[in-house]
Design a protein around this motif. Structure first.
Motif, PDB file in Angstrom:
ATOM      1  N   LEU A  38       0.824  -1.208   0.000  1.00  0.00           N
ATOM      2  CA  LEU A  38       0.000   0.000   0.000  1.00  0.00           C
ATOM      3  C   LEU A  38       0.862   1.263   0.000  1.00  0.00           C
ATOM      4  O   LEU A  38       0.563   2.229  -0.718  1.00  0.00           O
ATOM      5  N   ILE A  39       1.916   1.268   0.804  1.00  0.00           N
ATOM      6  CA  ILE A  39       2.812   2.429   0.812  1.00  0.00           C
ATOM      7  C   ILE A  39       3.410   2.644  -0.575  1.00  0.00           C
ATOM      8  O   ILE A  39       3.533   3.783  -1.050  1.00  0.00           O
ATOM      9  N   SER A  40       3.764   1.548  -1.240  1.00  0.00           N
ATOM     10  CA  SER A  40       4.407   1.665  -2.553  1.00  0.00           C
ATOM     11  C   SER A  40       3.511   2.380  -3.556  1.00  0.00           C
ATOM     12  O   SER A  40       4.004   3.047  -4.473  1.00  0.00           O
ATOM     13  N   ARG A  41       2.196   2.266  -3.389  1.00  0.00           N
ATOM     14  CA  ARG A  41       1.275   2.914  -4.315  1.00  0.00           C
ATOM     15  C   ARG A  41       1.235   4.425  -4.102  1.00  0.00           C
ATOM     16  O   ARG A  41       0.859   5.170  -5.007  1.00  0.00           O
ATOM     17  N   TYR A  42       1.588   4.866  -2.904  1.00  0.00           N
ATOM     18  CA  TYR A  42       1.620   6.303  -2.627  1.00  0.00           C
ATOM     19  C   TYR A  42       2.958   6.925  -3.017  1.00  0.00           C
ATOM     20  O   TYR A  42       2.996   8.042  -3.547  1.00  0.00           O
ATOM     21  N   ALA A  65      13.114  11.346   3.560  1.00  0.00           N
ATOM     22  CA  ALA A  65      12.102  12.247   3.004  1.00  0.00           C
ATOM     23  C   ALA A  65      11.422  11.587   1.811  1.00  0.00           C
ATOM     24  O   ALA A  65      12.074  10.950   0.983  1.00  0.00           O
ATOM     25  N   HIS A  66      10.103  11.741   1.745  1.00  0.00           N
ATOM     26  CA  HIS A  66       9.335  11.162   0.648  1.00  0.00           C
ATOM     27  C   HIS A  66       8.317  12.175   0.145  1.00  0.00           C
ATOM     28  O   HIS A  66       7.845  13.030   0.888  1.00  0.00           O
ATOM     29  N   THR A  67       7.987  12.061  -1.119  1.00  0.00           N
ATOM     30  CA  THR A  67       6.932  12.861  -1.722  1.00  0.00           C
ATOM     31  C   THR A  67       5.887  11.914  -2.297  1.00  0.00           C
ATOM     32  O   THR A  67       6.220  11.080  -3.138  1.00  0.00           O
ATOM     33  N   PRO A  68       4.634  11.989  -1.840  1.00  0.00           N
ATOM     34  CA  PRO A  68       4.135  12.914  -0.818  1.00  0.00           C
ATOM     35  C   PRO A  68       4.593  12.511   0.589  1.00  0.00           C
ATOM     36  O   PRO A  68       4.971  11.363   0.806  1.00  0.00           O
ATOM     37  N   PRO A  69       4.558  13.474   1.561  1.00  0.00           N
ATOM     38  CA  PRO A  69       4.953  13.172   2.942  1.00  0.00           C
ATOM     39  C   PRO A  69       3.880  12.316   3.619  1.00  0.00           C
ATOM     40  O   PRO A  69       2.907  12.832   4.161  1.00  0.00           O
ATOM     41  N   LEU A  70       4.063  11.027   3.588  1.00  0.00           N
ATOM     42  CA  LEU A  70       3.017  10.079   3.967  1.00  0.00           C
ATOM     43  C   LEU A  70       3.110   9.706   5.442  1.00  0.00           C
ATOM     44  O   LEU A  70       4.182   9.389   5.950  1.00  0.00           O
ATOM     45  N   GLU A  88       0.927  14.257   5.442  1.00  0.00           N
ATOM     46  CA  GLU A  88       1.493  15.198   6.407  1.00  0.00           C
ATOM     47  C   GLU A  88       0.890  15.072   7.806  1.00  0.00           C
ATOM     48  O   GLU A  88       1.574  15.251   8.800  1.00  0.00           O
ATOM     49  N   THR A  89      -0.398  14.799   7.917  1.00  0.00           N
ATOM     50  CA  THR A  89      -1.073  14.796   9.210  1.00  0.00           C
ATOM     51  C   THR A  89      -0.837  13.484   9.952  1.00  0.00           C
ATOM     52  O   THR A  89      -1.110  12.409   9.407  1.00  0.00           O
ATOM     53  N   PRO A  90      -0.364  13.529  11.199  1.00  0.00           N
ATOM     54  CA  PRO A  90      -0.215  12.297  11.982  1.00  0.00           C
ATOM     55  C   PRO A  90      -1.556  11.582  12.131  1.00  0.00           C
ATOM     56  O   PRO A  90      -2.590  12.213  12.367  1.00  0.00           O
ATOM     57  N   VAL A  91      -1.549  10.260  12.005  1.00  0.00           N
ATOM     58  CA  VAL A  91      -2.785   9.485  12.026  1.00  0.00           C
ATOM     59  C   VAL A  91      -2.557   8.204  12.819  1.00  0.00           C
ATOM     60  O   VAL A  91      -1.449   7.666  12.863  1.00  0.00           O
ATOM     61  N   GLY A  92      -3.613   7.736  13.476  1.00  0.00           N
ATOM     62  CA  GLY A  92      -3.558   6.471  14.203  1.00  0.00           C
ATOM     63  C   GLY A  92      -4.854   5.716  14.013  1.00  0.00           C
ATOM     64  O   GLY A  92      -5.922   6.318  13.865  1.00  0.00           O
ATOM     65  N   ILE A  93      -4.786   4.392  14.019  1.00  0.00           N
ATOM     66  CA  ILE A  93      -5.985   3.574  13.843  1.00  0.00           C
ATOM     67  C   ILE A  93      -5.922   2.381  14.786  1.00  0.00           C
ATOM     68  O   ILE A  93      -4.835   1.889  15.130  1.00  0.00           O
TER      69      ILE A  93
END
Length: 225
Positions: A38-42, A65-70, A88-93
């Protein structure tokens, strides 16, 4: 399974080998391998070239550093895995299977603050399990978004009381100095399956969710599945 093993780093494979039970090892390989897919697709990088580092609390993040900042988070409970991604926004699930018969009050005594413990005790017995798992999933999602360890942070942070029918909670974090406005975090329930309760948390209150259901790609090489 061999396809996903090929995506993992040497450190992840070592970690997988430390699991005592084969099912736990298989789950780890599948969930971490799918995370890399999934990360690879971003970030448009092959899954096996994704470089992950782990925080002291065990949460994976992208190295460099990555673009986009995932930003991303994952949670696994029994047969269900949830992933959350944000730019960019920190997220948790977090996702929790609700079929366990537990001593909810005893667990709350170790991980919830006094107000949360009192609230849980006031809930009728028939509803207590659902309220416990709702509160737990809200707290764990929030702490993951903040990058905090669960065992030490759970009792220290109160996130409000998401009782029956309440699907959103806003948490205000104290300002870091007189010129800094308080940071707000929105925690929202996620309906995924009747036997599970889940929540996602991210900084700010103006975001919304989009959902995708994904299945592991077929290996196509006759390997173990």
């Amino acid at each position: 399974l061999s396809l996903f093993q090929g995506f993992l780093s040497f450190a992840d494979l070592e970690r997988a080998d430390r699991f005592r039970f084969g099912q736990d090892r298989r789950d780890f390989i599948l969930t971490r391998g799918m995370l890399r897919v999934l990360i690879s697709r971003y970030v448009h990088t092959a899954p096996e070239r994704i470089d992950l580092i782990y925080s002291p609390s065990g949460q994976p993040t992208l190295a460099g550093a990555h673009t986009p900042p995932l930003k991303f988070s994952l949670s696994h409970s029994r047969d269900l895995v949830l992933y959350a991604f944000a730019l960019e926004t920190p997220v948790g699930i977090d996702v929790e299977f609700c079929g366990y018969d537990l001593d909810f009050q005893a667990i709350a005594g170790a991980f919830f603050d006094p107000e949360e413990q009192q609230f849980l005790e006031s809930v009728p017995g028939a509803d207590r399990g659902a309220v416990f798992f709702r509160l737990w999933s809200f707290k764990e999602a929030y702490l993951k978004a903040r990058g905090l360890g669960l065992s030490t942070s759970m009792p220290r942070y109160s996130i409000g009381l998401p009782g029956p029918g309440r699907s959103r909670v806003v948490v205000s974090e104290d300002a870091h100095g007189p010129l800094s406005p308080p940071r707000e975090w929105l925690i929202q329930s996620v309906e995924v399956h009747p036997e599970y309760l889940a929540a996602v948390a991210a900084e700010g209150t103006g975001w919304s969710l989009q959902f995708w259901e994904v299945s592991p790609p077929a290996s196509g090489n006759g390997g173990e599945s």
